[in-house]
Design a protein around this motif. Structure first.
Motif, PDB file in Angstrom:
ATOM      1  N   ASP A  66      -4.346  -3.601   8.851  1.00  0.00           N
ATOM      2  CA  ASP A  66      -5.702  -3.548   9.408  1.00  0.00           C
ATOM      3  C   ASP A  66      -6.793  -3.772   8.369  1.00  0.00           C
ATOM      4  N   HIS A  67      -6.467  -3.669   7.085  1.00  0.00           N
ATOM      5  CA  HIS A  67      -7.485  -3.777   6.037  1.00  0.00           C
ATOM      6  C   HIS A  67      -7.152  -4.837   4.993  1.00  0.00           C
ATOM      7  N   GLN A  68      -6.235  -5.727   5.295  1.00  0.00           N
ATOM      8  CA  GLN A  68      -5.812  -6.739   4.328  1.00  0.00           C
ATOM      9  C   GLN A  68      -6.996  -7.581   3.862  1.00  0.00           C
ATOM     10  N   SER A  69      -7.120  -7.722   2.568  1.00  0.00           N
ATOM     11  CA  SER A  69      -8.161  -8.566   1.982  1.00  0.00           C
ATOM     12  C   SER A  69      -7.758  -8.912   0.555  1.00  0.00           C
TER      13      SER A  69
ATOM     14  N   LYS B  93      -6.291  -4.683  -5.888  1.00  0.00           N
ATOM     15  CA  LYS B  93      -6.188  -3.246  -6.180  1.00  0.00           C
ATOM     16  C   LYS B  93      -4.727  -2.796  -6.162  1.00  0.00           C
TER      17      LYS B  93
ATOM     18  N   TRP C 186       0.826  -1.202   0.000  1.00  0.00           N
ATOM     19  CA  TRP C 186       0.000   0.000   0.000  1.00  0.00           C
ATOM     20  C   TRP C 186       0.866   1.259   0.000  1.00  0.00           C
TER      21      TRP C 186
ATOM     22  N   TRP D 226      -2.073   0.640   7.824  1.00  0.00           N
ATOM     23  CA  TRP D 226      -3.419   0.615   7.219  1.00  0.00           C
ATOM     24  C   TRP D 226      -3.628  -0.713   6.511  1.00  0.00           C
ATOM     25  N   TYR D 227      -2.607  -1.173   5.795  1.00  0.00           N
ATOM     26  CA  TYR D 227      -2.733  -2.444   5.081  1.00  0.00           C
ATOM     27  C   TYR D 227      -2.929  -3.606   6.063  1.00  0.00           C
TER      28      TYR D 227
ATOM     29  N   VAL E 294      -8.293  -5.832  -1.668  1.00  0.00           N
ATOM     30  CA  VAL E 294      -7.245  -4.822  -1.472  1.00  0.00           C
ATOM     31  C   VAL E 294      -5.971  -5.253  -2.184  1.00  0.00           C
ATOM     32  N   ASP E 295      -5.624  -6.533  -2.077  1.00  0.00           N
ATOM     33  CA  ASP E 295      -4.418  -7.030  -2.740  1.00  0.00           C
ATOM     34  C   ASP E 295      -4.505  -6.868  -4.260  1.00  0.00           C
TER      35      ASP E 295
END
Length: 197
Positions: free
Chosen positions: A151-154, A160, A128, A148-149, A157-158
């Motif tokens: 806490d929001h890893q998915s 993107k 990120w 941030w990554y 998201v990867d």
């Protein structure tokens, strides 16, 4: 996802890596690969692999990173092609395609408990922070993006991040750091206001 994407990319990546390896050998000599211990998952050390971008330091010769970095090495760094051997680390399970970049081992003692959370996930070839400023961002922002990554890893998201990485590499956006286009300033710790975090 990592292994599936690598399997799809290998037919293209292997010939490119072979050509780069031959050029590195001709320009820089042996060894072709740069190897260094880096902190991985939970801070456990592993050996990262990259293509060499610098000449070996010799007695009486150029010693600084800036002087040792060759013209070909600059091209490899600006295009991120020096990172291709890290696919080996991904196959070995030491890295992921996406995650916080593995930094230097000596930085571990400078991390606050909050910053150590960046090691709660596998380090990545891209992340990120790399698609949101890369080397143009200061350390404080880079670490904030890494967390941030975490806490929001998915999966979404990867995907993107991988798509944005292709664009960033193509445009060479964020490659150089202000004040020095050749090397990255070492991390010396965050400002005092972060010390207790």
């Amino acid at each position: 996802m990592d292994l599936t994407l690598i399997a799809l990319a290998l037919p293209l990546a292997l010939p490119v890596m072979g050509v780069i390896a031959a050029l590195v050998w001709m320009i820089h000599g042996r060894p072709v690969l740069f190897k260094q211990l880096r902190p991985g998952l939970h801070g456990a050390p592993f050996t990262i692999y990259k293509f060499r971008t610098m000449r070996e330091a010799k007695d009486g010769g150029p010693q600084s990173d800036r002087e040792r970095l060759t013209r070909f090495g600059k091209i490899l760094r600006s295009t991120s092609l020096d990172e291709l051997p890290e696919l080996i680390n991904v196959i070995k399970g030491e890295m992921s395609l996406v995650g916080p970049r593995p930094l230097l081992m000596e930085y571990l003692d400078l991390y606050t408990p909050e910053l150590r959370r960046r090691h709660d996930v596998l380090p990545g070839i891209t992340g990120w922070a790399q698609v949101n400023g890369r080397n143009t961002a200061d350390w404080e922002r880079r670490f904030a993006l890494d967390l941030w990554y975490v806490d929001h890893q998915s999966w979404l998201v990867d995907v993107k991040i991988l798509l944005l990485t292709v664009w960033k590499v193509f445009t060479r956006d964020g490659v150089t750091q202000p004040g020095d286009p050749f090397t990255i300033e070492n991390f010396k710790g965050l400002p005092p206001k972060h010390a207790q975090r």
